[in-house]
Design an enzyme around this catalytic site. Sequence first.
Site, PDB file in Angstrom:
ATOM      1  CE  LYS A 147      55.556  33.285 -32.032  1.00 39.96           C
ATOM      2  NZ  LYS A 147      55.236  31.750 -32.515  1.00 39.96           N
TER       3      LYS A 147
ATOM      4  CG  ASP B 284      53.100  31.285 -29.812  1.00 41.61           C
ATOM      5  OD1 ASP B 284      53.715  30.378 -30.809  1.00 41.61           O
ATOM      6  OD2 ASP B 284      53.408  31.529 -28.683  1.00 41.61           O
TER       7      ASP B 284
ATOM      8  N   GLY C 175      53.031  21.395 -19.529  1.00 41.50           N
ATOM      9  CA  GLY C 175      51.817  22.211 -19.867  1.00 41.50           C
ATOM     10  C   GLY C 175      50.726  21.460 -19.902  1.00 41.50           C
ATOM     11  CG  PHE C 176      47.029  22.473 -18.292  1.00 35.46           C
ATOM     12  CD1 PHE C 176      46.105  23.092 -18.618  1.00 35.46           C
ATOM     13  CD2 PHE C 176      48.065  23.064 -17.494  1.00 35.46           C
ATOM     14  CE1 PHE C 176      45.527  24.294 -17.908  1.00 35.46           C
ATOM     15  CE2 PHE C 176      47.495  24.287 -17.050  1.00 35.46           C
ATOM     16  CZ  PHE C 176      46.389  24.848 -17.130  1.00 35.46           C
ATOM     17  N   GLY C 177      47.957  22.928 -22.255  1.00 41.97           N
ATOM     18  CA  GLY C 177      47.422  23.964 -23.198  1.00 41.97           C
ATOM     19  C   GLY C 177      47.058  23.144 -24.485  1.00 41.97           C
ATOM     20  CG  ASN C 178      46.201  24.160 -29.340  1.00 40.77           C
ATOM     21  OD1 ASN C 178      47.361  24.146 -29.969  1.00 40.77           O
ATOM     22  ND2 ASN C 178      45.402  23.598 -29.792  1.00 40.77           N
ATOM     23  CB  VAL C 179      51.471  22.560 -27.500  1.00 40.11           C
ATOM     24  CG1 VAL C 179      52.513  21.772 -28.193  1.00 40.11           C
ATOM     25  CG2 VAL C 179      51.342  23.702 -28.703  1.00 40.11           C
ATOM     26  CB  ALA C 180      50.163  19.881 -23.432  1.00 39.20           C
ATOM     27  CD1 TRP C 181      43.125  18.412 -25.653  1.00 39.84           C
ATOM     28  CD2 TRP C 181      43.630  19.084 -27.508  1.00 39.84           C
ATOM     29  NE1 TRP C 181      42.120  17.969 -26.406  1.00 39.84           N
ATOM     30  CE2 TRP C 181      42.297  18.761 -27.713  1.00 39.84           C
ATOM     31  CE3 TRP C 181      44.130  20.048 -28.598  1.00 39.84           C
ATOM     32  CZ2 TRP C 181      41.419  18.718 -28.893  1.00 39.84           C
ATOM     33  CZ3 TRP C 181      43.201  19.930 -29.631  1.00 39.84           C
ATOM     34  CH2 TRP C 181      42.263  19.254 -29.815  1.00 39.84           C
TER      35      TRP C 181
HETATM   36  N1  GLU Z   1      52.838  29.827 -33.126  1.00 44.00           N
HETATM   37  C1  GLU Z   1      52.953  28.794 -33.768  1.00 44.00           C
HETATM   38  C2  GLU Z   1      54.486  28.493 -33.848  1.00 44.00           C
HETATM   39  O1  GLU Z   1      55.267  28.770 -33.079  1.00 44.00           O
HETATM   40  C3  GLU Z   1      52.012  28.588 -34.939  1.00 44.00           C
HETATM   41  C4  GLU Z   1      52.273  29.728 -35.886  1.00 44.00           C
HETATM   42  C5  GLU Z   1      51.305  29.986 -37.125  1.00 44.00           C
HETATM   43  O2  GLU Z   1      50.499  28.824 -37.181  1.00 44.00           O
HETATM   44  O3  GLU Z   1      51.629  30.559 -38.207  1.00 44.00           O
HETATM   45  O4  GLU Z   1      55.051  27.854 -34.935  1.00 44.00           O
END
Ligand code: GLU
Length: 447
Positions: free
Chosen positions: A124, A164, A236-242
Amino acid sequence: MKAAEIMAQLQAKHAEEKEFLQAAEEVLISIEDIYNQHPEFEKARIVERIVEPDRIFTFRVAWVDDKGDVQVNLGYRVQFNSAIGPYKGGLRFHPKVNLSMLKFLGFEQIFKNSLTTLPMGGAKGGADFDPVGKSDGEIMRFCQAFMTELWKCIGPDTDVPAGDVGVGGREIGYMYGMYKKLAREYNTGVLTGKGATWGGSILRPEATGYGALYFLENLLKEAGKDIKGKKIALSGFGNVAWGAAKKTNELGGQVVAISGPDGVCEIIDGITDEMIDYMLVMRSSNRNKVQDMADKFPAKAKFTAGKKAWSVKCDIALPCAFQNELSEDDAKELVANGCWCCCEVSNMGCQPGAIKYFQSNKVYFAPGKAVNAGGVATSGLEMTQNAAHLGWAGEEVDAKLHFIMKSIHEACVKYGRQADGTIDYVKGANIAGFMKVATAMVEQGVL
Ligand code: GLU
C-alpha cells in the site's frame, strides 16, 4: 504462538500505530488455533515475520500550487509481503495518511490478495495530500512529483500500485504518464485502474462495488435470503459506493442512504440511475459534499447535516468510505432499527466493538478483506491482460469477477464454519487468506 504475546511485542515496538495494531490483532486472534496445529509455521516464525513489512519507502513530495506557492507532502510505499506474487495494492491520497494507516492497509492487502485466488503480494502507499478543493492542474503536478520518487520502487513484475481513497482514473493517468517518461518503459502493467483505451480493464471502476454485491448475494443465498426489495444504506459517494449503488439497482435492492463528511442523504423510494450518475459529478468536483445530491434532487434526497448513513432505517449496511467509520454505537442504532446484515466494503470499516455487537446479535457480518476484494482482483485481471497484450470485453471480466467472489465466499465458509453451523466470516477470511501465504513463506525459506 500466543496472539496476546505477539500483540504485546507489537504494541511495545509500534505503540503509535493504532490502526496497524487493530488490523494485526484481528488477524492474529483469528488464526491462533489453526496456526498452532501447524508446527512448521511456528518453526519458521511465520507470524513474527508476517507482521513486519519487507520494506518501507518514505519520501518528500514538493510541488507548486496554482498561486505559485511551494507545497510539501510526505509520500510512502509499504511493500509488505511478496510470498505469493509481486507487491500489489492501492495508493491513498488523504490528509490523514500516515505510516500506521498504510501499514494497516498493506497488512490487510496481503490476506485480501491471497483470497482473490490470483498471485499477488501485499502493498500500500500514498501521501498526506488533500485532493479536496484542488484544481486539475494541481492534481496533475502533485501526481507527477509523487511519481518522480515512486517510480524507482515499482515495476510491472515487482510492485503494481492502483487507486484507493483520493486516487481514481485521472490520478492513475497522470502518474502513469510520469512513470513512462522517467522509466522509458512502455509496459502499462505497472499501474492498474488505467483508462479503458490504454490498457485499463473495462470493469475496474465498477469492480469493487460490483464484487461486494456479488459477495453479498452469495452470503444471502447461504443464509436462505434474497436481495430483492431489501433496503441498503451505503456510506460515502465515491467510486466504491457508486459501483455498489449501480449493482444494487440492477439486482433489485433499494439504496436508502448515501453519506459524506458533511452528513447523510436519505433517499426516498430508492436511488435512481440519474442520481447514481450524479455521484460521479459530485466526486469529480472535489467538493466532498453529499449535500450536493439533495440540492440537485430535492424531491428524492433529504439531507441531514452531521448524521451518518447508519441513522437511516435499513436491512443491510454497506460501509463504503473509510476505516473505523462504523462504531459500536452506530451498530446499536442499526440493529435497533432492524438492520440484520453488514458487509464491510471499506477496508476495516467497522470498529472492533461494532463487529462484536453485530456478531453477538446474530447480524450477518463479513469483513472488508473478503467483501471488497473484487477491486484488487480486477486489477489482477488487468495485469494479466497487460502482460498478454490483449483486452477482454466487459462481460468476460464480469464473469471472472463473479467466479472470484464466489470462490472467496466459499473459502470463508470452509474456514469459518462454526460448531453450531453458523459462519464466522471474519475468521474464515483471515484463515483462508493466511494459509496460502504462510505455506508459501515456509516453502521459500527464511527471508
Ligand atoms: N485500493 C483497493 C484495495 O483496497 C484496490 C487495490 C488494487 O487494485 O491494487 O484493495
